[in-house]
Write an enzyme that holds these catalytic residues in place. Structure first.
Site, PDB file in Angstrom:
ATOM      1  N   ARG A 145       0.802  -1.232   0.000  1.00  0.00           N
ATOM      2  CA  ARG A 145       0.000   0.000   0.000  1.00  0.00           C
ATOM      3  C   ARG A 145       0.836   1.284   0.000  1.00  0.00           C
ATOM      4  NH1 ARG A 145      -5.291  -0.616   0.047  1.00  0.00           N
ATOM      5  NH2 ARG A 145      -6.221  -2.495   0.929  1.00  0.00           N
ATOM      6  N   ASP A 205     -13.879  -3.689  -4.157  1.00  0.00           N
ATOM      7  CA  ASP A 205     -14.894  -2.753  -3.653  1.00  0.00           C
ATOM      8  C   ASP A 205     -15.852  -2.270  -4.754  1.00  0.00           C
ATOM      9  OD1 ASP A 205     -13.432  -3.084  -1.403  1.00  0.00           O
ATOM     10  OD2 ASP A 205     -12.857  -0.984  -1.151  1.00  0.00           O
TER      11      ASP A 205
HETATM   12  P1  FBP Z   1      -8.242  -1.799  -2.499  1.00  0.00           P
HETATM   13  O1  FBP Z   1      -9.139  -0.619  -2.599  1.00  0.00           O
HETATM   14  O2  FBP Z   1      -6.821  -1.462  -2.327  1.00  0.00           O
HETATM   15  O3  FBP Z   1      -8.482  -2.745  -3.620  1.00  0.00           O
HETATM   16  O4  FBP Z   1      -8.619  -2.645  -1.188  1.00  0.00           O
HETATM   17  C1  FBP Z   1      -9.921  -2.811  -0.799  1.00  0.00           C
HETATM   18  C2  FBP Z   1     -10.051  -3.553   0.513  1.00  0.00           C
HETATM   19  O5  FBP Z   1     -10.188  -4.937   0.317  1.00  0.00           O
HETATM   20  C3  FBP Z   1     -11.234  -2.991   1.297  1.00  0.00           C
HETATM   21  O6  FBP Z   1     -12.425  -3.650   0.943  1.00  0.00           O
HETATM   22  C4  FBP Z   1     -10.806  -3.178   2.713  1.00  0.00           C
HETATM   23  O7  FBP Z   1     -11.387  -2.214   3.560  1.00  0.00           O
HETATM   24  C5  FBP Z   1      -9.325  -2.979   2.664  1.00  0.00           C
HETATM   25  O8  FBP Z   1      -8.933  -3.334   1.364  1.00  0.00           O
HETATM   26  C6  FBP Z   1      -8.580  -3.793   3.679  1.00  0.00           C
HETATM   27  O9  FBP Z   1      -7.245  -3.431   3.628  1.00  0.00           O
HETATM   28  P2  FBP Z   1      -6.044  -4.344   4.114  1.00  0.00           P
HETATM   29  O10 FBP Z   1      -5.844  -5.378   3.060  1.00  0.00           O
HETATM   30  O11 FBP Z   1      -4.901  -3.418   4.159  1.00  0.00           O
HETATM   31  O12 FBP Z   1      -6.436  -4.953   5.406  1.00  0.00           O
END
Ligand code: FBP
Length: 577
Positions: A145, A205
């Site tokens: 990220r 999402d």
């Molecule tokens: P992206 O927008 O980067 O595709 O990620 C979406 C998501 O899966 C969300 O639905 C969720 O809130 C978040 O990532 C969770 O993040 P992490 O993987 O860092 O726990």
């Protein structure tokens, strides 16, 4: 490594491509439209994106295109949360590159954008690629990220691109990652760095979409995976008839995932954050609504049900939104003071003096376990991590309190027993559905054609997705076309606009039309597991959201009929006429 039978079978799956991409790459020409405009704030964006603003939409057509035979060096990045199909995007780029020129090379940056910043990469070759075709996950090169935002990060990225002599970088990501892709493309052009930047729309999402991007990849598989399990829970609930299941579903802010799962499974209740915000519904009003449905079902002797809750809900409830904003501001200026406090009681006491009266009351009214989640580690921007707040448990607790009061008052005579669930990670790395396998491979192949034609600052686009794959339309959308200026951390920034659920859109209207029936009458539908082999209607059907948005499906059939409908070809039970 032991390989499952399904994985072995999926290696042999040949993703379907739009007809225009099916031939040799040199038969794919580019048709450019008129210059484009951003969705808003044109003057400001034109200034920021001096070199890349306003490019035309491009569509691929059959023709002659010898330029695709050039030898190319391309880097690819998987950015953000996992989404089924990422490996197929890479396969599409890889196969395109090799078809164009066998000497072309593809490099995968390790662990997301930080791989580009730190110059950490591997070369993707036949053997490695073949081990990941049609599989879920991002593990071929990993994801991350880190954002390429600061001057130092942008400079380091450029140094890597220069050192590796990259002709192009493909960033596979969501709205934020593609905003960064647009900025990087602009920066490279400004600095005379000859590396093109192409984005690919990813996120389970489903909130990276617009007129030219019908859906982001991964949404199809993730929602089908969740819907399978929700259907199973519904059937369990309807068998045992003793539990209410509160199911939170991923989707950081938009409620597309919850809405799609509701359309697939017809639960008793599906909360939609965007509706809650538009109606300014307080937690109390949401609780009242849930309890009214629970009480109505209890009157019919049905002390069970299923409730879907979007992950981002708390951020859309007015008093919670205010509380979260105040907490974020407080932590930004008084973090050191707060961090010295020992234990929750001291923290709660400190907050009661530092929050506004209204927010202090909201905080105090929360069950202690939930209140503590508001104070957990912040995200990299110092914000409350809303996705880690157990909204499903919060709602259960509020419902229990309210039902107890209703019982005393004689307005509720049922029995209430509940379970909470959170489905998110379960769906992000599933084997991509045929739809995602085909869509992703096409997006990757499209990215290659955009690169081979020297384009930069574009998002790979494959449209007409409710038609058979051969009729899909492939091309590129200028990233700046999807942008506007938004307030971020104290200043206005160019960003790709997030697509929230539209309350006047067909998917939401279908839910709204059917829910009065679904609330009271058990109308569950059971989509079952994703099928990879079999008839089209079983293994190639896109999401309900896509079908409704693209006008390929009328608003859902009345709940009763839909629930009772027999599958095509179903036999009558023996002895029945
Ligand atoms: P992206 O927008 O980067 O595709 O990620 C979406 C998501 O899966 C969300 O639905 C969720 O809130 C978040 O990532 C969770 O993040 P992490 O993987 O860092 O726990």
């Amino acid at each position: 490594m032991k390989i499952s039978a399904l994985q072995t079978a999926r290696y042999g799956y040949a993703p379907k491509l739009p007809a225009v991409l099916a031939g040799k790459p040199e038969t794919i020409a580019i048709e450019a439209g008129k210059p484009t405009q951003s969705i808003a704030d044109q003057a400001e964006l034109k200034k920021i994106f001096e070199h890349t603003y306003g490019k035309p939409l491009v569509t691929f057509v059959k023709g002659k295109n010898p330029s695709v035979k050039k030898e190319l060096r391309v880097g690819v990045i998987l950015s953000g949360g996992q989404a089924p199909g990422g490996h197929n995007v890479i396969a599409g780029i890889y196969d395109g590159l090799k078809k164009g020129n066998a000497k072309s090379r593809l490099f995968g940056f390790l662990g997301g954008p930080s791989g580009l910043i730190d110059g950490k990469y591997i070369e993707i070759k036949d053997k490695l690629m073949d081990e990941y075709r049609n599989t879920g996950g991002f593990d071929i090169i990993g994801s991350g990220r880190t954002k390429i935002e600061s001057d130092a990060q942008v400079a380091a990225s450029m140094a890597t691109a220069k050192k590796m002599k990259l002709d192009a970088i493909v960033i596979i990501g969501g709205d934020d990652s593609n905003t960064n892709a647009a900025l990087l493309a602009e920066h490279f052009m400004r600095e005379g760095q000859n590396t093109q930047v192409i984005g690919v729309p990813k996120t389970i999402d489903g909130d990276l979409k617009n007129a030219m991007i019908e859906t982001s990849f991964g949404f199809d598989t993730a929602t089908k995976t969740y819907a399978e399990v929700i259907g199973n829970i519904e059937r369990d609930a309807n068998s045992a008839k003793k539990y209410w299941h509160f199911i939170k579903l991923m989707g950081r802010s938009a409620s597309h995932i919850a809405l799609e799962c509701a359309l697939q499974t017809q639960p008793n209740i599906c909360l939609i954050s965007e509706e809650v915000e538009s109606k300014k519904m307080t937690l109390r009003q949401i609780t009242d609504y849930l309890c009214s449905v629970i009480a109505k079902r209890a009157e019919n002797g049905e002390n069970f049900g299923v409730i879907l809750i979007p992950e981002g809900l708390v951020e859309f409830v007015p008093e919670m939104k205010r509380l979260i904003a105040e907490l974020n501001d407080l932590m930004a200026v008084k973090a050191a003071e707060f961090n010295k406090l020992a234990g929750f009681d001291a923290q709660a006491d400190w907050l009661s003096k530092n929050l506004s009266k209204a927010s202090a009351e909201t905080f105090k009214a929360l069950p202690a376990a939930i209140a503590q989640q508001f104070l957990m580690d912040r995200d990299p921007h110092g914000n409350v991590q809303v996705s880690r707040i157990e909204t499903e448990k919060l709602l259960i607790s509020l419902v229990e309190t309210k039902l107890a009061a209703m019982k005393k008052a004689g307005t509720y005579k049922g029995s209430f027993s509940s379970y909470n669930h959170f489905f998110g990670y379960e769906g992000r790395c599933a084997f991509p559905s045929n739809f995602d396998a085909d869509y992703c491979y096409s997006l990757g192949y499209t990215a290659f054609i955009l690169i081979a034609n020297g384009l930069t600052g574009y998002l790979s686009s494959v449209r007409n997705l409710t038609a058979p794959a051969k009729e899909w339309i492939a091309g590129g959308v200028p990233l700046t076309m999807m942008m506007n200026m938004e307030q971020r951390h104290g200043s206005k920034k160019p960003v790709i606009r997030k697509a929230l659920v539209e309350l006047d859109g067909k998917p939401f209207k279908t839910l709204a039309k059917n829910r009065p029936v679904w609330e009271v009458k058990t109308s569950y539908t059971f989509p079952g597991a994703i099928q990879y082999y079999g008839p089209d209607e079983v293994c190639n059907e896109p999401t309900q959201t896509l079908l409704l948005e693209r006008g390929r499906k009328k608003a859902a059939a009345p709940a009763k009929k839909a629930a009772m409908k027999k599958p095509a070809g179903a036999k009558k039970p023996a002895g029945k006429k």
